[in-house]
Design an enzyme around this catalytic site. Sequence first.
Site, PDB file in Angstrom:
ATOM      1  N   CYS A   2       0.841  -1.196   0.000  1.00 36.53           N
ATOM      2  CA  CYS A   2       0.000   0.000   0.000  1.00 36.53           C
ATOM      3  C   CYS A   2       0.873   1.242   0.000  1.00 36.53           C
ATOM      4  O   CYS A   2       1.952   1.269   0.586  1.00 36.53           O
ATOM      5  CB  CYS A   2      -0.940   0.100   1.193  1.00 36.53           C
ATOM      6  SG  CYS A   2      -2.010  -1.300   1.406  1.00 36.53           S
ATOM      7  N   ARG A  27       3.574  -0.033  -5.000  1.00 43.68           N
ATOM      8  CA  ARG A  27       3.432  -0.598  -3.660  1.00 43.68           C
ATOM      9  C   ARG A  27       2.143  -1.412  -3.497  1.00 43.68           C
ATOM     10  O   ARG A  27       1.955  -2.087  -2.481  1.00 43.68           O
ATOM     11  CB  ARG A  27       3.445   0.504  -2.608  1.00 43.68           C
ATOM     12  CG  ARG A  27       4.695   1.349  -2.620  1.00 43.68           C
ATOM     13  CD  ARG A  27       4.634   2.412  -1.557  1.00 43.68           C
ATOM     14  NE  ARG A  27       4.563   1.835  -0.245  1.00 43.68           N
ATOM     15  CZ  ARG A  27       5.599   1.455   0.479  1.00 43.68           C
ATOM     16  NH1 ARG A  27       6.813   1.624   0.004  1.00 43.68           N
ATOM     17  NH2 ARG A  27       5.444   0.928   1.657  1.00 43.68           N
ATOM     18  N   TRP A  75      -2.885  -2.743  -1.515  1.00 43.40           N
ATOM     19  CA  TRP A  75      -2.602  -4.162  -1.734  1.00 43.40           C
ATOM     20  C   TRP A  75      -3.339  -4.866  -0.603  1.00 43.40           C
ATOM     21  O   TRP A  75      -2.959  -4.754   0.563  1.00 43.40           O
ATOM     22  CB  TRP A  75      -1.107  -4.428  -1.661  1.00 43.40           C
ATOM     23  CG  TRP A  75      -0.722  -5.830  -2.025  1.00 43.40           C
ATOM     24  CD1 TRP A  75      -0.427  -6.299  -3.269  1.00 43.40           C
ATOM     25  CD2 TRP A  75      -0.561  -6.946  -1.143  1.00 43.40           C
ATOM     26  NE1 TRP A  75      -0.107  -7.630  -3.206  1.00 43.40           N
ATOM     27  CE2 TRP A  75      -0.183  -8.060  -1.916  1.00 43.40           C
ATOM     28  CE3 TRP A  75      -0.719  -7.122   0.234  1.00 43.40           C
ATOM     29  CZ2 TRP A  75       0.056  -9.322  -1.376  1.00 43.40           C
ATOM     30  CZ3 TRP A  75      -0.498  -8.381   0.786  1.00 43.40           C
ATOM     31  CH2 TRP A  75      -0.102  -9.460  -0.029  1.00 43.40           C
ATOM     32  N   ASN A 101      -1.339   2.021   5.825  1.00 41.90           N
ATOM     33  CA  ASN A 101      -0.525   0.979   5.193  1.00 41.90           C
ATOM     34  C   ASN A 101      -0.026   0.088   6.318  1.00 41.90           C
ATOM     35  O   ASN A 101       0.727   0.555   7.179  1.00 41.90           O
ATOM     36  CB  ASN A 101       0.652   1.649   4.454  1.00 41.90           C
ATOM     37  CG  ASN A 101       1.749   0.679   4.068  1.00 41.90           C
ATOM     38  OD1 ASN A 101       1.486  -0.506   3.884  1.00 41.90           O
ATOM     39  ND2 ASN A 101       2.957   1.162   3.946  1.00 41.90           N
ATOM     40  N   GLU A 488      16.741 -17.185 -10.315  1.00 38.53           N
ATOM     41  CA  GLU A 488      16.275 -15.816 -10.554  1.00 38.53           C
ATOM     42  C   GLU A 488      15.590 -15.708 -11.922  1.00 38.53           C
ATOM     43  O   GLU A 488      14.560 -15.053 -12.056  1.00 38.53           O
ATOM     44  CB  GLU A 488      17.463 -14.852 -10.434  1.00 38.53           C
ATOM     45  CG  GLU A 488      17.177 -13.408 -10.775  1.00 38.53           C
ATOM     46  CD  GLU A 488      16.141 -12.734  -9.897  1.00 38.53           C
ATOM     47  OE1 GLU A 488      15.701 -13.318  -8.893  1.00 38.53           O
ATOM     48  OE2 GLU A 488      15.727 -11.615 -10.254  1.00 38.53           O
ATOM     49  N   LYS A 492      11.720 -14.540 -12.481  1.00 34.73           N
ATOM     50  CA  LYS A 492      11.325 -13.417 -13.354  1.00 34.73           C
ATOM     51  C   LYS A 492      10.216 -13.854 -14.303  1.00 34.73           C
ATOM     52  O   LYS A 492       9.257 -13.127 -14.509  1.00 34.73           O
ATOM     53  CB  LYS A 492      12.513 -12.900 -14.185  1.00 34.73           C
ATOM     54  CG  LYS A 492      13.577 -12.116 -13.474  1.00 34.73           C
ATOM     55  CD  LYS A 492      13.181 -10.736 -13.024  1.00 34.73           C
ATOM     56  CE  LYS A 492      12.564 -10.772 -11.664  1.00 34.73           C
ATOM     57  NZ  LYS A 492      13.388 -10.649 -10.516  1.00 34.73           N
ATOM     58  N   GLU A 495       6.820 -14.440 -12.368  1.00 29.51           N
ATOM     59  CA  GLU A 495       6.107 -13.319 -11.766  1.00 29.51           C
ATOM     60  C   GLU A 495       5.525 -12.350 -12.772  1.00 29.51           C
ATOM     61  O   GLU A 495       4.516 -11.709 -12.481  1.00 29.51           O
ATOM     62  CB  GLU A 495       6.962 -12.593 -10.725  1.00 29.51           C
ATOM     63  CG  GLU A 495       8.169 -11.902 -11.260  1.00 29.51           C
ATOM     64  CD  GLU A 495       9.039 -11.300 -10.164  1.00 29.51           C
ATOM     65  OE1 GLU A 495       8.536 -11.005  -9.077  1.00 29.51           O
ATOM     66  OE2 GLU A 495      10.243 -11.110 -10.416  1.00 29.51           O
ATOM     67  N   HIS A 511      17.843 -36.176 -10.999  1.00 32.49           N
ATOM     68  CA  HIS A 511      17.194 -36.626  -9.763  1.00 32.49           C
ATOM     69  C   HIS A 511      15.706 -36.288  -9.755  1.00 32.49           C
ATOM     70  O   HIS A 511      15.106 -36.213  -8.683  1.00 32.49           O
ATOM     71  CB  HIS A 511      17.922 -36.018  -8.564  1.00 32.49           C
ATOM     72  CG  HIS A 511      19.372 -36.370  -8.547  1.00 32.49           C
ATOM     73  ND1 HIS A 511      19.827 -37.606  -8.146  1.00 32.49           N
ATOM     74  CD2 HIS A 511      20.470 -35.676  -8.953  1.00 32.49           C
ATOM     75  CE1 HIS A 511      21.153 -37.650  -8.270  1.00 32.49           C
ATOM     76  NE2 HIS A 511      21.553 -36.490  -8.767  1.00 32.49           N
ATOM     77  N   LYS A 610       5.584  -4.132  -4.525  1.00 33.39           N
ATOM     78  CA  LYS A 610       7.024  -3.943  -4.509  1.00 33.39           C
ATOM     79  C   LYS A 610       7.622  -4.136  -3.109  1.00 33.39           C
ATOM     80  O   LYS A 610       8.643  -4.779  -2.957  1.00 33.39           O
ATOM     81  CB  LYS A 610       7.333  -2.543  -5.036  1.00 33.39           C
ATOM     82  CG  LYS A 610       8.804  -2.270  -5.239  1.00 33.39           C
ATOM     83  CD  LYS A 610       9.323  -2.973  -6.470  1.00 33.39           C
ATOM     84  CE  LYS A 610      10.805  -2.788  -6.670  1.00 33.39           C
ATOM     85  NZ  LYS A 610      11.369  -3.870  -7.475  1.00 33.39           N
TER      86      LYS A 610
END
Length: 615
Positions: A2, A27, A75, A101, A488, A492, A495, A511, A610
């Site tokens: 938020c 945010r 959020w 927030n 990473e 990316k 998301e 495995h 974020k």
Amino acid sequence: MCGIVGYIGHREAYPIVLKGLQRLEYRGYDSAGIALYDEKELKVSKTKGKVADLKAKMESEVDTSGTLGIGHTRWATHGVPNDVNSHPHISNSGNLVVIHNGIIENYESLKKELTKRGYKFESDTDTEVLVNLIEDVILKEKVKLGKAVQIALNQTVGAYAIAVFDKSKPNEIVVARLGSPLAIGVGDDEYFIASDASPFIEFTNNAIYLEDGEMAVVRRHKGVKVRKIFDDSLVDPYIHELQLNLEQIEKNNFDHFMLKEIYEQPSAIKDTYRGRLHAEEGIIRMAGIDDNLERFLNARRIVIVACGTSWHAGLVAEYIFEDLARIPVEVEYASEFRYRNPIINSDDIVIAISQSGETADTMAAIKLAKEKGAFVFGVCNVVGSSISREANAGAYTHAGPEIGVASTKAFTTQITVLTLIALKLAKAKGTISNTDYHMHLQELETIPQKIEIALEENDHIKEVAFKYKDARNCLYLGRGFNFPVALEGALKLKEISYIHAEGYPAAEMKHGPIALIDEEMPVVVIATRKGHYEKVVSNIQEIKSRQGKIIGIVTEGDTSVRDLADYVIEVPDTIEALTPLLTTIPLQLLSYHIAVMLGKNVDQPRNLAKSVTVE
Ligand code: F6R
């Protein structure tokens, strides 16, 4: 999560609050609202959706004049994203208006009490409980708004950055913070309130950052009075001079912040090592390490705590620290560390990595580590953030504001800072030869230019993205320093494009994950010439013989992988420990282009925010 914004002064509040919300949308962006007061009436508009939806609604619904206003971009935590649960929330009398927030954890018991006393609630939020609690205190105790906020906050448990005003006394806004950031911009007879300084950067360079447990009464023409919420003492606030500039927080000519931030990596990395890396003299200067060198040299081990992409940077650091400085390193998810009663001693050093410096789990992990006697070193991007202040010492990444929700330049600048630390300690401990040390320093200095070269592959990467944009799954493989890069790369893709992706150490394939491979499965393999190249090439052969589609991230001039792979993307050659700074770049661009081609909202992926300021 938020974002909150407020204004009180001589200008029209609406454009300032609206623009501020747009800048803070990173945010949280599932609903938004604004309250304005124009000396006659209170006007509130709120809606599910983005700030753009709010703008359309507000401008058709109400007259937007008024020199006092507060706004919120949400959020959702308590209550689904809908118009009613959106902020601002108004007290039962209709006088008090609040934005918040954070989370009020004991809101249910407070709500029960207030309900017994006749209060009615329209929303499912904890915030509506808080605003009525403040109102109840005013009525019961006959105190002014500032005192009432203080008394009410002494009855709450949780985290908050709040701004509240009383429409019957519209010359002040009361703000408070505990666990969520809050800055007050101090202009010329005008004041701004925001979760970070970006909403007011074009109006003033002066800002007060409230500390946890502080509140302030911001009065028109009269200034800001700060005090502690819990012991009532007055605080003489420090006014920071901001280093931000407008260009840093605008998209400029890029379609998305994420793309701009990918392209900013050469300059961001230079900013990270500027003044620290002196390759010619063979010196690394970092005050946070220099001042605590003995402690680092005598550390039994380093424990790294972080979340998400920052955790991946921590994993890269584990390889680098152990390889170069021979210090044992453990890397923990902050969210696990904080709840698992970890064994931490006073000769352990905990490094907390966080772009925002506000991540709730990382903050809690730091507090726990400090309680157990460890020395905590913060690696943060946001200057003055909660984690940077809570740590015993630290180093900023100086990457500049990262606004795209998917982290890019934060990751590579975190790795840069951690590499500088590892090299500095390796030199001091004598675990690196002089030649190697100088070679690493010189090579690190060339990385920005090599990233520029890696970025030149953009058009080719777009073609690869087009080919695989409809995949439902994707595997990312890497070994050694590049195993965390595989994680990473997969994060990316997940998301921002919502394609399921997994990262694995390449040798783990056999495995289990190899069972997933068929002609439908794209496998991105980081196969740079340094490291375990031949072994990775064997892994590629195993994928190929099962008809998997191979996208190789290779060192320029490579021919072996080119012969096997469906596509190769080249990066310049470098020292093995520095390869993650280059191999990350094509993976960022690949997920970016896939997400754009799929029509996804790259800068604001669904369900994410974020700064994760709730656990
Ligand atoms: C992924 C991403 C997140 C963050 C994580 C930690 O692209 O941005 O996984 O890395 O939420 O955030 P910070 O670094 O602010 O603590």
